[in-house]
Write an enzyme that holds these catalytic residues in place. Structure first.
Site, short mmCIF file in Angstrom:
data_model
loop_
_atom_site.label_atom_id
_atom_site.label_comp_id
_atom_site.label_asym_id
_atom_site.label_seq_id
_atom_site.Cartn_x
_atom_site.Cartn_y
_atom_site.Cartn_z
N HIS A 268 0.82 -1.22 0.00
CA HIS A 268 0.00 0.00 0.00
C HIS A 268 0.85 1.27 0.00
CE1 HIS A 268 -4.00 -1.81 0.50
NE2 HIS A 268 -3.40 -2.72 1.23
N ASP A 328 -0.59 -4.92 6.01
CA ASP A 328 -1.57 -5.81 5.37
C ASP A 328 -1.26 -5.98 3.88
OD1 ASP A 328 -2.17 -3.06 5.12
OD2 ASP A 328 -4.15 -3.55 4.35
N GLU A 329 -1.76 -7.06 3.33
CA GLU A 329 -1.83 -7.27 1.88
C GLU A 329 -0.53 -6.96 1.14
OE1 GLU A 329 -6.51 -6.55 1.04
OE2 GLU A 329 -5.35 -4.70 1.25
N VAL A 330 0.55 -7.63 1.53
CA VAL A 330 1.82 -7.40 0.85
C VAL A 330 1.88 -8.24 -0.43
CG1 VAL A 330 4.32 -7.38 1.12
CG2 VAL A 330 2.85 -7.11 3.13
N GLU A 381 -2.44 -9.68 9.32
CA GLU A 381 -1.50 -10.48 8.52
C GLU A 381 -0.13 -10.59 9.18
OE1 GLU A 381 -3.58 -8.29 7.26
OE2 GLU A 381 -3.83 -8.53 5.08
#
Ligand SMILES: *[C@@H]1O[C@H](CO)[C@@H](O)[C@H](O)[C@H]1NC(C)=O
Ligand SMILES: *[C@@H]1O[C@H](CO)[C@@H](O)[C@H](O)[C@H]1NC(C)=O
Ligand SMILES: *[C@@H]1O[C@H](CO)[C@@H](O)[C@H](O)[C@H]1NC(C)=O
Length: 534
Positions: A268, A328-330, A381
């Site tokens: 992000h 989050d969300e790597v 995460e």
């Protein structure tokens, strides 16, 4: 002179009959519901021109406490300000009167402090003729009690202000009660942030989780790295200057609200790359060409020197003891496409496991935050991918259906947790979705009561900004977030949906009358005095 119910018992009966038909208009609609409420049928009149909110004689926070002076002025206006203009000064003076609200702080005052996770927000409120007493250990409890007092006052059918004699003791069930706003997907003007903080105070929220930056834009103006917002914001007018940030912090503080900034990495982060060279990982196409950039590059020493300086600034700009680090969300695909990263992985013995590289990176960032004497919050995460956390790292649980199981795992590993999974308010649907937020119980999982109490510190309603800007943020957030506010403040036993509905209808109209464009719950109308100013 208008007739007084106390002089005319016959009329009183009529009024009681009206009250039975329309309870929402006649009884105080407290929101969130306090832990103990006793309301007597004895009604007191309050006249705007005679009524005073003052410091109690024994208070340790005297007139030199600007935070309380501000709050007294604010709450006087919430109670009377709008109505006065609508009706002119009241001349209705008969019957039992309430002349004063005396506010006393019993412990040493914290007028100049910022609220913290351990701030004492408890208070007790005794409304009796002719003086009401609000007692709190700290100014934070006084702020919450003033809100409750203001919600007890209502206008009878003749337009006179009335309050039932009552006795309330109250304290929050959870210490962390947050609203997430996202100023990256869309820039939010200062006015929208201030309105949000106002409404938060009306609902006893105490944390603004400020998701400041993300892929789309970097509106935070850094003094150490001004190019980040010069290049990464939507435009030079879509930035928060140091003085803007300071104003948000102070506006929040005066309402007992903490501001926790989130600087989400290593994913992000597209907008960071525009103003800071070599920070992001070059991603390679199948033909071995660099085609775009991905997450933060965890293999370069310059990455960490950058973050040391950056977070040093953040930790001094934001007074809160916590910084949210995201995590989050790597996107592992980009990392795995890059030959230099592959080499680094080999050298470190990470094999093909990119969660190890993620851990390597996050651990270094956590160490930086710790060296700055701040606590860290991360998205789940980071815990799921088995990153080595600091013992006091807080894990924010946001994913899907199994959030109670996740809460169980996080807390049984000894970490503090914040719940936001069931409260993603950016997801909208037809009808009264507040009900589904309301029926959640964050502690409804297997585990020792003691651990639950200690480790689940609260929750957050999240309003992600893809489809939200200044035009629709307030109505989308309120009163839907109010459901979360009551869940996090009120005792676990407060679960009656019908009772909540009738209080929430009035509470929503009250917010509207205080300038918050809260959307309707269902069909109906607000009373005349609850219409939107403007
Ligand atoms: C407040 O007082 C009125 C008048 O006596 C009474 O009808 C009403 O039920 C009281 N409110 C509550 C919540 O008890
Ligand atoms: C203030 O303190 C005095 C002496 O301790 C006590 O008698 C009085 O009741 C207190 N007043 C209030 C409003 O608490
Ligand atoms: C990066 O830092 C590590 C540890 O301090 C050091 O061993 C290494 O040589 C540095 N790499 C470069 C390219 O400077």
């Amino acid at each position: 002179m208008r007739p007084s119910p106390h002089r005319a018992p016959g009329l009183l009966l009529v009024l009681l009959a009206l009250a039975a038909q329309a309870p929402a208009e006649k009884t105080p609609a407290l929101w969130p519901w306090p832990s103990s409420v006793k309301v007597s049928p004895k009604l007191l009149n309050i006249a705007a021109e005679n009524f005073l909110i003052v410091h109690g004689p024994n208070s340790t926070a005297g007139p030199s406490c600007p935070l309380l002076q501000e709050a007294f002025r604010r709450y006087y206006n919430y109670i009377f300000g709008f109505h006065k203009r609508l009706h002119g000064p009241a001349n209705f003076q008969d019957g039992a009167q309430l002349d004063q609200l005396q506010v006393s702080i019993t412990l040493q005052s914290q007028c100049d402090f910022f609220p913290t996770l351990s701030s004492d927000e408890s208070y007790s409120l005794l409304v009796q003729e002719p003086v009401a007493f609000l007692k709190a250990n700290r100014v934070w409890g006084a702020l919450r009690g003033l809100e409750t007092f203001s919600q007890l006052v209502y206008q009878d059918s003749y337009g006179a202000f009335t309050i039932n004699e009552s006795s309330i003791t109250d304290l929050p069930r959870f210490a962390h009660r947050g609203i997430l706003i996202d100023t990256s997907r869309h820039y939010l003007p200062m006015k929208t942030i201030f309105k949000t903080l106002d409404a938060m105070a009306f609902n006893k929220f105490n944390v603004l989780h400020w998701h400041v930056v993300d892929d789309q834009s970097f509106p935070y103006q850094s003094t150490a790295f001004p190019e980040l917002s010069n290049k990464g914001s939507y435009s030079l007018s879509h930035v928060y200057t140091p003085s803007d940030v300071h104003m948000v912090l102070e506006y929040a503080r005066l309402r007992g609200i903490r501001v926790i900034p989130e600087f989400d990495t290593p994913g992000h982060t597209q907008s960071w790359g525009k103003g800071q060279k070599n920070l992001l990982t070059p991603c390679y196409s199948e033909r071995k060409q660099i085609e775009k950039v991905g997450p933060i590059n965890p293999t370069l020493n310059t990455t960490y020197t950058f973050f040391k300086t950056f977070f040093k600034e953040i930790s001094s700009v934001f007074p809160d003891e916590y910084i949210h680090l995201g995590g989050d969300e790597v996107d592992f695909e980009c990392w795995s496409s890059n030959p230099k990263i592959q080499n680094f992985m080999k050298k470190k013995g990470f094999g093909n496991d990119f969660t190890k590289l993620e851990s390597f990176y996050i651990k270094k960032i956590l160490d930086i935050i710790k060296s700055l004497k701040k606590g860290s919050i991360v998205w789940q995460e980071v815990f799921d991918d088995k990153v080595e956390l600091q013992p006091d790292t807080v894990v924010e649980v946001w994913k899907g259906e199994n959030y109670l199981e996740e809460l169980r795992e996080v807390t049984s590993s000894g970490y503090k947790a914040i719940l936001s999974a069931p409260w993603y308010l950016d997801i909208i649907s037809y009808g009264q979705d507040w009900r589904q937020y309301y029926i959640v119980d964050p502690l409804n999982f297997q585990g020792s009561e003691k651990k639950k109490q200690q480790l689940v510190i609260g929750g957050e309603a999240c309003l992600w900004g893809e489809f939200v800007d200044a035009t629709n943020l307030i109505p989308r957030l309120w009163p839907r977030a109010s459901a979360v506010g009551e869940r996090l403040w009120s005792p676990a036993t407060v679960t009656d949906l019908d009772n909540a509905y009738s209080r929430l209808v009035t509470h929503r109209c009250r917010m509207v009358s205080r300038g918050i464009a809260a959307q309707p719950l269902f069909t109906g109308h607000c009373d005349r005095e609850h219409k939107m100013e403007e």
